[in-house]
Scaffold this motif. Sequence first.
Motif, PDB file in Angstrom:
ATOM      1  N   ALA A 109      33.222   4.642  46.998  1.00  0.00           N
ATOM      2  CA  ALA A 109      31.802   4.351  47.233  1.00  0.00           C
ATOM      3  C   ALA A 109      30.946   4.966  46.135  1.00  0.00           C
ATOM      4  CB  ALA A 109      31.384   4.901  48.596  1.00  0.00           C
ATOM      5  N   ARG A 110      31.328   6.137  45.690  1.00  0.00           N
ATOM      6  CA  ARG A 110      30.587   6.811  44.620  1.00  0.00           C
ATOM      7  C   ARG A 110      30.655   6.019  43.321  1.00  0.00           C
ATOM      8  NH1 ARG A 110      26.650   9.264  42.044  1.00  0.00           N
ATOM      9  NH2 ARG A 110      27.343  10.383  40.228  1.00  0.00           N
ATOM     10  N   SER A 111      31.845   5.536  42.977  1.00  0.00           N
ATOM     11  CA  SER A 111      32.022   4.866  41.692  1.00  0.00           C
ATOM     12  C   SER A 111      31.553   3.423  41.701  1.00  0.00           C
ATOM     13  CB  SER A 111      33.501   4.923  41.265  1.00  0.00           C
ATOM     14  OG  SER A 111      34.316   4.249  42.208  1.00  0.00           O
ATOM     15  N   SER A 112      31.757   2.718  42.816  1.00  0.00           N
ATOM     16  CA  SER A 112      31.448   1.288  42.835  1.00  0.00           C
ATOM     17  C   SER A 112      30.046   0.975  43.360  1.00  0.00           C
ATOM     18  CB  SER A 112      32.486   0.537  43.682  1.00  0.00           C
ATOM     19  OG  SER A 112      32.420   0.952  45.038  1.00  0.00           O
ATOM     20  N   ARG A 113      29.535   1.826  44.227  1.00  0.00           N
ATOM     21  CA  ARG A 113      28.220   1.572  44.839  1.00  0.00           C
ATOM     22  C   ARG A 113      27.190   2.629  44.473  1.00  0.00           C
ATOM     23  NH1 ARG A 113      28.253  -3.722  46.378  1.00  0.00           N
ATOM     24  NH2 ARG A 113      30.254  -4.211  47.365  1.00  0.00           N
ATOM     25  N   ASN A 114      27.596   3.579  43.652  1.00  0.00           N
ATOM     26  CA  ASN A 114      26.691   4.631  43.170  1.00  0.00           C
ATOM     27  C   ASN A 114      26.041   5.408  44.309  1.00  0.00           C
ATOM     28  OD1 ASN A 114      25.592   6.092  41.032  1.00  0.00           O
ATOM     29  ND2 ASN A 114      23.682   4.923  41.093  1.00  0.00           N
ATOM     30  N   TYR A 115      26.855   5.734  45.311  1.00  0.00           N
ATOM     31  CA  TYR A 115      26.342   6.540  46.402  1.00  0.00           C
ATOM     32  C   TYR A 115      26.055   7.957  45.911  1.00  0.00           C
ATOM     33  CZ  TYR A 115      26.918   3.327  50.323  1.00  0.00           C
ATOM     34  OH  TYR A 115      26.786   2.276  51.203  1.00  0.00           O
ATOM     35  N   ASP A 116      25.050   8.542  46.480  1.00  0.00           N
ATOM     36  CA  ASP A 116      24.584   9.877  46.153  1.00  0.00           C
ATOM     37  C   ASP A 116      25.674  10.925  46.445  1.00  0.00           C
ATOM     38  OD1 ASP A 116      23.359  12.398  47.444  1.00  0.00           O
ATOM     39  OD2 ASP A 116      21.652  11.589  46.357  1.00  0.00           O
ATOM     40  N   HIS A 117      25.851  11.890  45.516  1.00  0.00           N
ATOM     41  CA  HIS A 117      26.817  12.975  45.707  1.00  0.00           C
ATOM     42  C   HIS A 117      26.615  13.680  47.042  1.00  0.00           C
ATOM     43  CE1 HIS A 117      27.759  13.483  41.230  1.00  0.00           C
ATOM     44  NE2 HIS A 117      28.909  13.350  41.842  1.00  0.00           N
ATOM     45  N   PHE A 118      25.358  14.014  47.321  1.00  0.00           N
ATOM     46  CA  PHE A 118      25.073  14.814  48.504  1.00  0.00           C
ATOM     47  C   PHE A 118      25.412  14.054  49.781  1.00  0.00           C
ATOM     48  CE2 PHE A 118      22.277  16.118  51.959  1.00  0.00           C
ATOM     49  CZ  PHE A 118      22.621  17.455  52.065  1.00  0.00           C
ATOM     50  N   VAL A 119      25.068  12.779  49.854  1.00  0.00           N
ATOM     51  CA  VAL A 119      25.353  11.989  51.047  1.00  0.00           C
ATOM     52  C   VAL A 119      26.858  11.932  51.301  1.00  0.00           C
ATOM     53  CG1 VAL A 119      25.281   9.669  52.036  1.00  0.00           C
ATOM     54  CG2 VAL A 119      23.251  10.603  50.934  1.00  0.00           C
ATOM     55  N   LEU A 120      27.633  11.727  50.257  1.00  0.00           N
ATOM     56  CA  LEU A 120      29.083  11.645  50.410  1.00  0.00           C
ATOM     57  C   LEU A 120      29.665  12.999  50.812  1.00  0.00           C
ATOM     58  CD1 LEU A 120      29.989   9.364  47.372  1.00  0.00           C
ATOM     59  CD2 LEU A 120      29.641   8.713  49.763  1.00  0.00           C
ATOM     60  N   TYR A 121      29.161  14.069  50.213  1.00  0.00           N
ATOM     61  CA  TYR A 121      29.648  15.402  50.572  1.00  0.00           C
ATOM     62  C   TYR A 121      29.314  15.714  52.028  1.00  0.00           C
ATOM     63  CZ  TYR A 121      31.148  20.191  49.707  1.00  0.00           C
ATOM     64  OH  TYR A 121      31.851  21.385  49.729  1.00  0.00           O
ATOM     65  N   LEU A 122      28.111  15.319  52.458  1.00  0.00           N
ATOM     66  CA  LEU A 122      27.700  15.546  53.835  1.00  0.00           C
ATOM     67  C   LEU A 122      28.603  14.772  54.796  1.00  0.00           C
ATOM     68  CD1 LEU A 122      25.480  17.071  55.399  1.00  0.00           C
ATOM     69  CD2 LEU A 122      24.110  14.970  55.323  1.00  0.00           C
ATOM     70  N   ALA A 123      28.978  13.556  54.428  1.00  0.00           N
ATOM     71  CA  ALA A 123      29.886  12.761  55.263  1.00  0.00           C
ATOM     72  C   ALA A 123      31.234  13.455  55.417  1.00  0.00           C
ATOM     73  CB  ALA A 123      30.064  11.371  54.658  1.00  0.00           C
ATOM     74  N   ILE A 124      31.746  14.021  54.336  1.00  0.00           N
ATOM     75  CA  ILE A 124      33.018  14.740  54.394  1.00  0.00           C
ATOM     76  C   ILE A 124      32.884  15.984  55.261  1.00  0.00           C
ATOM     77  CG2 ILE A 124      34.755  15.985  53.043  1.00  0.00           C
ATOM     78  CD1 ILE A 124      34.070  14.092  50.702  1.00  0.00           C
ATOM     79  N   ASN A 125      31.750  16.653  55.158  1.00  0.00           N
ATOM     80  CA  ASN A 125      31.511  17.830  55.992  1.00  0.00           C
ATOM     81  C   ASN A 125      31.524  17.459  57.470  1.00  0.00           C
ATOM     82  OD1 ASN A 125      29.065  19.449  57.501  1.00  0.00           O
ATOM     83  ND2 ASN A 125      30.249  20.820  56.173  1.00  0.00           N
ATOM     84  N   TYR A 126      30.863  16.360  57.818  1.00  0.00           N
ATOM     85  CA  TYR A 126      30.875  15.904  59.212  1.00  0.00           C
ATOM     86  C   TYR A 126      32.297  15.596  59.666  1.00  0.00           C
ATOM     87  CZ  TYR A 126      25.772  15.181  58.863  1.00  0.00           C
ATOM     88  OH  TYR A 126      24.416  15.349  58.701  1.00  0.00           O
ATOM     89  N   MET A 127      33.032  14.918  58.809  1.00  0.00           N
ATOM     90  CA  MET A 127      34.402  14.526  59.155  1.00  0.00           C
ATOM     91  C   MET A 127      35.277  15.757  59.389  1.00  0.00           C
ATOM     92  SD  MET A 127      37.052  12.245  56.889  1.00  0.00           S
ATOM     93  CE  MET A 127      37.342  13.603  55.717  1.00  0.00           C
TER      94      MET A 127
END
Length: 301
Positions: free
Chosen positions: A60-78
């Motif tokens: 998602a980060r590489s293909s859709r340019n998702y924000d670093h923080f949003v992705l890190y937060l998702a991993i934290n929730y998981m």
Amino acid sequence: MDFDLENPLTSSIEIQSDSITGLFDSESDYMPSRSFLQCLEASAFYHSFRQDAISTLFHARSSRNYDHFVLYLAINYMDRFISRQEIPQEKPWVPQLLVIACLSLAAKMKNKHFLISDFQKEEGFIFDAQTISRMELVILDALNWRMRSITPFSFMSFFISLFEIKDPPLTQILKDRAAEIVFVANNEMKLLEFKPSIIVASALLVASHELFPLQFPSFKCSIFSYEHVNKDKLLQCFNAVQEMVGLEWYQDITSSSISPLSVLDRHCRKSKSETTNTTTFSSAELPQERAIKRRRIDGYN
């Protein structure tokens, strides 16, 4: 005023106040449990699930340019969810639903647009919006609705302020590089034990050593002299991050799966003519400067 999850300290006054102390005091509350780390080490299922989930988010980060923080937060929730809730191994669609729901929640927390279709692949399961919403409620309940997680990004601006860099473009370069390192560190098992503040401090030290080697001793001194930093843990984490960045894991994508480290590599690869210098800290002496199936699911039961 809204609370900014990524920049909780919005002014120099707050940085000098007890606000930063509160962040350091509370950060452990938003880390996965020690039993979770033991589970990752002992269970091939959980280890594989987490690796696949992070690969999805890196995609998602590489293909859709998702924000670093949003992705890190998702991993934290998981990670925090798995610390409290067992994942049924007999239901292979649950892990994928969990990843999508965590990312959806993280995007909502940052008021970012989230497209479910980005994660509805031909070879994967298909989830409708109602199913994802139900899974979000399961996650919220498991985390006691504590979604304002303290992450490494919460400390980024504070630690950079200690460096006293006068040029804003240089500050942004340092921040961007450190953010890449923090993001990739999520894939490194031995780094999961460290607190968010220690991870980002280590990432900034590694980034500053790469980008501003002449200023590195001063940067190092600024972070190590701060009272809330555990020096021994920072030494350990810095060395682990430095090793992660220096290993020959950075390579082009050679298969259909996307390697988190290859994503970082595309941004930060050095030419073959360049050499990579590393600095290793020891607890005895601080360093001196020296010459990185597609199937529709109708509910979560």
